[in-house]
Scaffold this motif. Sequence first.
Motif, mmCIF file in Angstrom:
data_model
loop_
_atom_site.group_PDB
_atom_site.id
_atom_site.type_symbol
_atom_site.label_atom_id
_atom_site.label_comp_id
_atom_site.label_asym_id
_atom_site.label_seq_id
_atom_site.Cartn_x
_atom_site.Cartn_y
_atom_site.Cartn_z
ATOM 1 N N UNK A 189 43.029 -7.086 16.043
ATOM 2 C CA UNK A 189 42.240 -6.263 16.752
ATOM 3 C C UNK A 189 43.335 -5.307 17.484
ATOM 4 N N UNK A 190 43.045 -3.972 17.150
ATOM 5 C CA UNK A 190 43.945 -2.788 17.872
ATOM 6 C C UNK A 190 42.773 -1.834 18.585
ATOM 7 N N UNK A 191 43.145 -1.641 19.763
ATOM 8 C CA UNK A 191 42.313 -0.650 20.763
ATOM 9 C C UNK A 191 43.156 0.023 21.418
ATOM 10 N N UNK A 192 42.993 1.389 21.398
ATOM 11 C CA UNK A 192 43.774 2.348 22.192
ATOM 12 C C UNK A 192 43.288 2.081 23.496
ATOM 13 N N UNK A 193 44.693 2.430 24.652
ATOM 14 C CA UNK A 193 44.514 2.138 25.986
ATOM 15 C C UNK A 193 44.844 3.400 26.311
ATOM 16 N N UNK A 194 43.936 4.017 27.071
ATOM 17 C CA UNK A 194 44.271 5.202 27.886
ATOM 18 C C UNK A 194 44.884 5.091 29.365
ATOM 19 N N UNK A 206 52.684 -5.725 -6.746
ATOM 20 C CA UNK A 206 52.850 -4.330 -5.916
ATOM 21 C C UNK A 206 51.849 -4.383 -4.637
ATOM 22 N N UNK A 207 52.331 -3.448 -3.755
ATOM 23 C CA UNK A 207 51.612 -3.404 -2.500
ATOM 24 C C UNK A 207 52.031 -2.367 -1.773
ATOM 25 N N UNK A 208 51.632 -2.274 -0.450
ATOM 26 C CA UNK A 208 51.945 -1.283 0.410
ATOM 27 C C UNK A 208 52.245 -1.981 1.942
ATOM 28 N N UNK A 209 53.292 -1.175 2.604
ATOM 29 C CA UNK A 209 53.363 -1.706 3.892
ATOM 30 C C UNK A 209 53.890 -0.819 4.946
ATOM 31 N N UNK A 222 56.986 5.170 7.639
ATOM 32 C CA UNK A 222 56.028 5.517 6.658
ATOM 33 C C UNK A 222 55.351 4.573 5.918
ATOM 34 N N UNK A 223 54.082 4.899 5.420
ATOM 35 C CA UNK A 223 53.276 3.741 4.387
ATOM 36 C C UNK A 223 54.153 3.759 3.088
ATOM 37 N N UNK A 224 54.807 2.652 2.968
ATOM 38 C CA UNK A 224 55.780 2.602 1.721
ATOM 39 C C UNK A 224 55.033 1.672 0.671
ATOM 40 N N UNK A 225 55.374 2.000 -0.529
ATOM 41 C CA UNK A 225 54.870 1.028 -1.889
ATOM 42 C C UNK A 225 56.157 0.121 -1.961
ATOM 43 N N UNK A 260 45.226 -3.974 5.054
ATOM 44 C CA UNK A 260 45.549 -3.949 6.683
ATOM 45 C C UNK A 260 46.342 -2.827 6.756
ATOM 46 N N UNK A 261 47.340 -2.667 5.968
ATOM 47 C CA UNK A 261 48.353 -1.334 6.185
ATOM 48 C C UNK A 261 47.589 -0.173 6.164
ATOM 49 N N UNK A 262 46.727 0.131 5.015
ATOM 50 C CA UNK A 262 45.821 1.188 4.924
ATOM 51 C C UNK A 262 44.676 1.470 5.904
ATOM 52 N N UNK A 263 44.238 0.365 6.571
ATOM 53 C CA UNK A 263 43.410 0.568 7.706
ATOM 54 C C UNK A 263 43.977 0.889 9.102
ATOM 55 N N UNK A 264 45.202 0.368 9.332
ATOM 56 C CA UNK A 264 45.905 0.594 10.453
ATOM 57 C C UNK A 264 46.691 1.639 10.370
ATOM 58 N N UNK A 265 47.139 2.177 9.431
ATOM 59 C CA UNK A 265 48.332 3.139 9.424
ATOM 60 C C UNK A 265 47.825 4.459 10.168
ATOM 61 N N UNK A 266 46.512 5.030 9.705
ATOM 62 C CA UNK A 266 45.995 5.967 10.509
ATOM 63 C C UNK A 266 45.614 6.032 12.154
ATOM 64 N N UNK A 267 45.443 4.765 12.330
ATOM 65 C CA UNK A 267 45.020 4.196 13.845
ATOM 66 C C UNK A 267 46.135 4.296 14.964
#
Length: 621
Positions: free
Chosen positions: A272-277, A205-208, A195-198, A228-235
């Motif tokens: 960089x994170x790119x989905x691979x099919x 304070x922060x998130x990870x 989970x995205x935690x505080x 970075x966590x907020x950007x990559x978490x849904x990805x």
Amino acid sequence: MSYQLDAGVCLQLHTATPNDEELFGSPHTLQILSLKKVGSKQNEATPNSPADRYRVVLSDGTHFLQAMLATQLNDMVSEKHIQRFTVISLERMSCNYVQEKRLLILMTLRVLGQEDVKIGDPISLDPAPGSAAPTPAPAPGKPEKAEKAAQPTSSTSAQPAASRTAAKTNWHPIEGLSPYQNNWTIKARVTQKSDLKNYSTQRGEGKLFNVTLMDETGEIRATAFNQVAETLYPKLEEGKVYYVSKGKVNLAKKKFSNVMNDYEINLERNTEVEECLETTNLPMIKYSFVSLQELQELSKDSTCDVIGILKEYSDVSEITSKATSRQLKKRELTLVDRSEYSVRLTLWGNQAEGFTPDEQNPVIAFKGVRVGDFNGRSLGMIATSTMTQNPDIPESHSLRGWYDSSGNNASFQSHTGTGSFSGGAGGGFTRSEVKPLLEMKLEANRIPESEEKPVYFSTKATIMHIRGENIAYAACEVCNKKVVEEGGSWRCEKCDKTWPKPVYRYIMTFAVSDPTGQLWFQGFNEVGEVIFDKKADEVVEIKERDDGQYNHILYKSCFKTYNFLLRAKRDSYNDNSRIRYGVSRILPLDYKEECEALLTLMETPWGQKDFTADFDSMTLG
């Protein structure tokens, strides 16, 4: 026996590209000419640690070349299944380019036999030191521009089109990552996502959140913080495959991770994170299962993988954390397997609330659950644990077949504290530290009145008397707390539930002795079940029905010797300070083990001592 090697294979491997899947997935008969460990020096004292790597020289009788052994095959080296001149069937391998150099990794092999000498007169195919790696051949029909993009590049400048194309062909194996490499790309599946935690520290304070990434060579944990966590978490999604590059590789913090890797990745702003099919040959998840019976061999707070049938589960309940005083939600699962043992596993928080079995008795596989010592042995989910119902793996199908055919009628044994466990203060009975009662009492009396932590002792003693007045108490079947009778039913104030009848649990006081003295011990339910060999419900029913039979049970349970692990702690009663001895473990004597311990003692300097002079002096005196 002479073996026919597959001549020409080494030449094919020498010119192959990472896309030659047919070549890398077909069996080849080759001979190992050399086997050398190339792990880091700090790990040399620990055989087959995750950092240990082995370089092999492979021969097809005509040519030879170098390759690396995948770490999951390290046991074949330590157990000497493969060594110099071993003939193997190489059934699967992979090819990557690392810093412009070809890297062949042996993934799966089978030993055919052992030769005493080299077969044939092979010559080297590896490039001379300092020469460039061979350029992979372009795929048919590809334009020249794509061919250039596919070549490895040592440049660290931003070249979006070229670097992305290179990343899709020349990715780096996870087991080859280290802090000394900067320009790498891995192709890996997300097998676990937290989970995205505080969090809160002295710095603010922060998130990870963290993910576990896995390819065919191994797994590694990756963590992202704050923006970075907020950007990559849904990805990043569990089960999907991604190309990941430009992260920072650090030494792993083992305290926060159960992933078998000495390193971990810190996902940064330029990552960089790119989905691979293309997901070929990437495992969904790797397990190393232990049976429920084998849990008694594991130390407290270690992690393990288990698979079992869900026998039953409780409703969600709430407890108050002693450390944080926060309300925590939990759910208890009871698992069984073909070792005919059962164990309780605890789900916490959202997992506890959201748990729904797929069917009446599903097979559930758990990865990275923590071992506890409650009721002998228990399991608990932690942040990095994963749970999969009815996984499509051979162990799951085998377990389902067993349960449907005969397991649903089996009787299952629980871990009730009768095993000999090790590890940590109070972790288990330690024979080398056994003390007689008198010595133990003298040491316990020296415990300061201000000391709050208990002191643990191991001892061997015989039960001489059991107090039979209050042998058990009426308990809640969920939380084991005491229940109160109200109008023919029994109410638990803690759970706020009412039961038609209670579950009785032992609460015992009994006297023990040895040649040096006598002490009173206290024990709870697991101790009583070992001493009486009956559940507390059965003993209470006999007590209420027939005093004579009950007294006979008490008498039969006395005059038996056990090994005890004790928890000694000072407390006050009626303004008097005293030492209470609580039994944490009770073990019936294993006479074979006792005899072996005596034989070992006889081999010590004490056992070799000549006691004749001492005996003569006592006789003459």
